[in-house]
Motif scaffolding. Structure first.
Motif, mmCIF file in Angstrom:
data_model
loop_
_atom_site.group_PDB
_atom_site.id
_atom_site.type_symbol
_atom_site.label_atom_id
_atom_site.label_comp_id
_atom_site.label_asym_id
_atom_site.label_seq_id
_atom_site.Cartn_x
_atom_site.Cartn_y
_atom_site.Cartn_z
ATOM 1 N N LEU A 8 122.863 83.490 80.986
ATOM 2 C CA LEU A 8 121.573 84.149 80.800
ATOM 3 C C LEU A 8 120.632 83.835 81.961
ATOM 4 N N ASN A 9 120.594 82.588 82.387
ATOM 5 C CA ASN A 9 119.734 82.222 83.520
ATOM 6 C C ASN A 9 120.154 82.960 84.789
ATOM 7 N N LEU A 10 121.443 83.100 84.997
ATOM 8 C CA LEU A 10 121.933 83.814 86.167
ATOM 9 C C LEU A 10 121.543 85.288 86.102
ATOM 10 N N ALA A 11 121.677 85.900 84.935
ATOM 11 C CA ALA A 11 121.287 87.302 84.772
ATOM 12 C C ALA A 11 119.790 87.479 84.984
ATOM 13 N N CYS A 12 118.999 86.491 84.559
ATOM 14 C CA CYS A 12 117.552 86.554 84.805
ATOM 15 C C CYS A 12 117.263 86.509 86.306
ATOM 16 N N GLU A 13 117.998 85.675 87.034
ATOM 17 C CA GLU A 13 117.829 85.606 88.491
ATOM 18 C C GLU A 13 118.234 86.927 89.145
ATOM 19 N N TRP A 14 119.325 87.526 88.687
ATOM 20 C CA TRP A 14 119.754 88.815 89.235
ATOM 21 C C TRP A 14 118.708 89.887 88.966
ATOM 22 N N SER A 15 118.106 89.851 87.786
ATOM 23 C CA SER A 15 117.062 90.831 87.463
ATOM 24 C C SER A 15 115.887 90.712 88.424
ATOM 25 N N GLN A 16 115.454 89.485 88.656
ATOM 26 C CA GLN A 16 114.330 89.281 89.570
ATOM 27 C C GLN A 16 114.700 89.687 90.991
ATOM 28 N N LEU A 17 115.916 89.368 91.423
ATOM 29 C CA LEU A 17 116.382 89.770 92.747
ATOM 30 C C LEU A 17 116.413 91.293 92.876
ATOM 31 N N THR A 18 116.847 91.963 91.828
ATOM 32 C CA THR A 18 116.890 93.428 91.824
ATOM 33 C C THR A 18 115.498 94.000 92.049
ATOM 34 N N ILE A 19 114.531 93.493 91.302
ATOM 35 C CA ILE A 19 113.142 93.958 91.430
ATOM 36 C C ILE A 19 112.577 93.608 92.802
ATOM 37 N N ASP A 20 112.813 92.377 93.254
ATOM 38 C CA ASP A 20 112.298 91.941 94.559
ATOM 39 C C ASP A 20 112.823 92.800 95.699
ATOM 40 N N ARG A 21 114.017 93.316 95.560
ATOM 41 C CA ARG A 21 114.622 94.145 96.614
ATOM 42 C C ARG A 21 114.277 95.623 96.483
ATOM 43 N N GLY A 22 113.490 95.974 95.466
ATOM 44 C CA GLY A 22 113.043 97.355 95.318
ATOM 45 C C GLY A 22 113.980 98.246 94.535
ATOM 46 N N TYR A 23 114.879 97.652 93.758
ATOM 47 C CA TYR A 23 115.810 98.430 92.946
ATOM 48 C C TYR A 23 115.413 98.358 91.481
ATOM 49 N N ARG A 24 116.027 99.203 90.648
ATOM 50 C CA ARG A 24 115.706 99.232 89.223
ATOM 51 C C ARG A 24 116.831 98.662 88.362
ATOM 52 N N TYR A 25 118.078 98.862 88.775
ATOM 53 C CA TYR A 25 119.225 98.467 87.972
ATOM 54 C C TYR A 25 120.180 97.601 88.785
ATOM 55 N N PHE A 26 120.960 96.788 88.060
ATOM 56 C CA PHE A 26 122.054 96.066 88.703
ATOM 57 C C PHE A 26 123.261 96.078 87.775
ATOM 58 N N LYS A 27 124.417 95.914 88.369
ATOM 59 C CA LYS A 27 125.666 95.892 87.615
ATOM 60 C C LYS A 27 126.595 94.885 88.277
ATOM 61 N N THR A 28 127.328 94.138 87.483
ATOM 62 C CA THR A 28 128.322 93.220 88.040
ATOM 63 C C THR A 28 129.710 93.743 87.712
ATOM 64 N N ASP A 29 130.609 93.584 88.652
ATOM 65 C CA ASP A 29 132.005 93.951 88.420
ATOM 66 C C ASP A 29 132.880 93.163 89.391
ATOM 67 N N GLU A 30 134.137 93.514 89.436
ATOM 68 C CA GLU A 30 135.122 92.813 90.264
ATOM 69 C C GLU A 30 135.066 91.302 90.033
ATOM 70 N N ARG A 31 135.014 90.932 88.761
ATOM 71 C CA ARG A 31 134.994 89.507 88.409
ATOM 72 C C ARG A 31 136.382 88.915 88.590
ATOM 73 N N ALA A 32 136.427 87.735 89.161
ATOM 74 C CA ALA A 32 137.701 87.042 89.347
ATOM 75 C C ALA A 32 137.481 85.543 89.251
ATOM 76 N N ARG A 33 138.383 84.896 88.592
ATOM 77 C CA ARG A 33 138.331 83.443 88.477
ATOM 78 C C ARG A 33 139.154 82.856 89.615
ATOM 79 N N LEU A 34 138.573 81.917 90.336
ATOM 80 C CA LEU A 34 139.253 81.260 91.436
ATOM 81 C C LEU A 34 139.730 79.884 90.976
ATOM 82 N N SER A 35 140.286 79.133 91.863
ATOM 83 C CA SER A 35 140.755 77.795 91.514
ATOM 84 C C SER A 35 139.581 76.882 91.173
ATOM 85 N N GLY A 36 139.857 75.885 90.370
ATOM 86 C CA GLY A 36 138.809 74.956 89.978
ATOM 87 C C GLY A 36 137.784 75.637 89.087
ATOM 88 N N ASP A 37 136.527 75.330 89.307
ATOM 89 C CA ASP A 37 135.435 75.900 88.504
ATOM 90 C C ASP A 37 134.745 77.050 89.226
#
Length: 85
Positions: A2-31
Motif C-alpha cells: 500500500l505504501n508503495l502504491a501511494c508513492e506511485w500515485s504521488q509520482l504519477t501526479i508529480d509527473r503530470g499524469y492521471r493514471y498508472f498501471k503495473t505489469d511485467e512483474r517478476a520475482r528475482l533471486s533472494g528478496d
C-alpha cells in the motif's frame, strides 16, 4: 504494498499524469522483484480503472492486476489512511 502504491500515485501526479498501471512483474533471486510502471494521461482503449471496478462491485469479473489506478483518487485514500489515529 500500500505504501508503495501511494508513492506511485504521488509520482504519477508529480509527473503530470492521471493514471498508472503495473505489469511485467517478476520475482528475482533472494528478496528482489521487478515490475514495469506505465503512466497515462488518458487511458488507452481496453484498459479498465481499478478504483472504478471496485466501486462498481465488479471484482469477480475484473482483472484488477491489469487495471490502471486513478492516481488522484488513490492519493485521497492514501491521505485518509495517513490521518487515521
Amino acid at each position: 504494498v500500500l505504501n508503495l502504491a501511494c508513492e506511485w500515485s504521488q509520482l504519477t501526479i508529480d509527473r503530470g499524469y492521471r493514471y498508472f498501471k503495473t505489469d511485467e512483474r517478476a520475482r528475482l533471486s533472494g528478496d528482489r522483484a521487478t515490475m514495469r510502471i506505465t503512466f497515462y494521461k488518458t487511458l488507452p482503449d481496453g484498459v479498465a480503472v481499478g478504483t472504478r471496478l471496485l466501486q462498481e462491485g465488479n471484482t469477480e469479473s475484473a482483472d484488477l492486476m491489469t487495471a490502471a489506478i486513478d492516481a488522484e483518487e488513490f492519493t485521497e485514500v492514501c491521505d485518509a489512511l495517513k490521518n487515521q489515529p
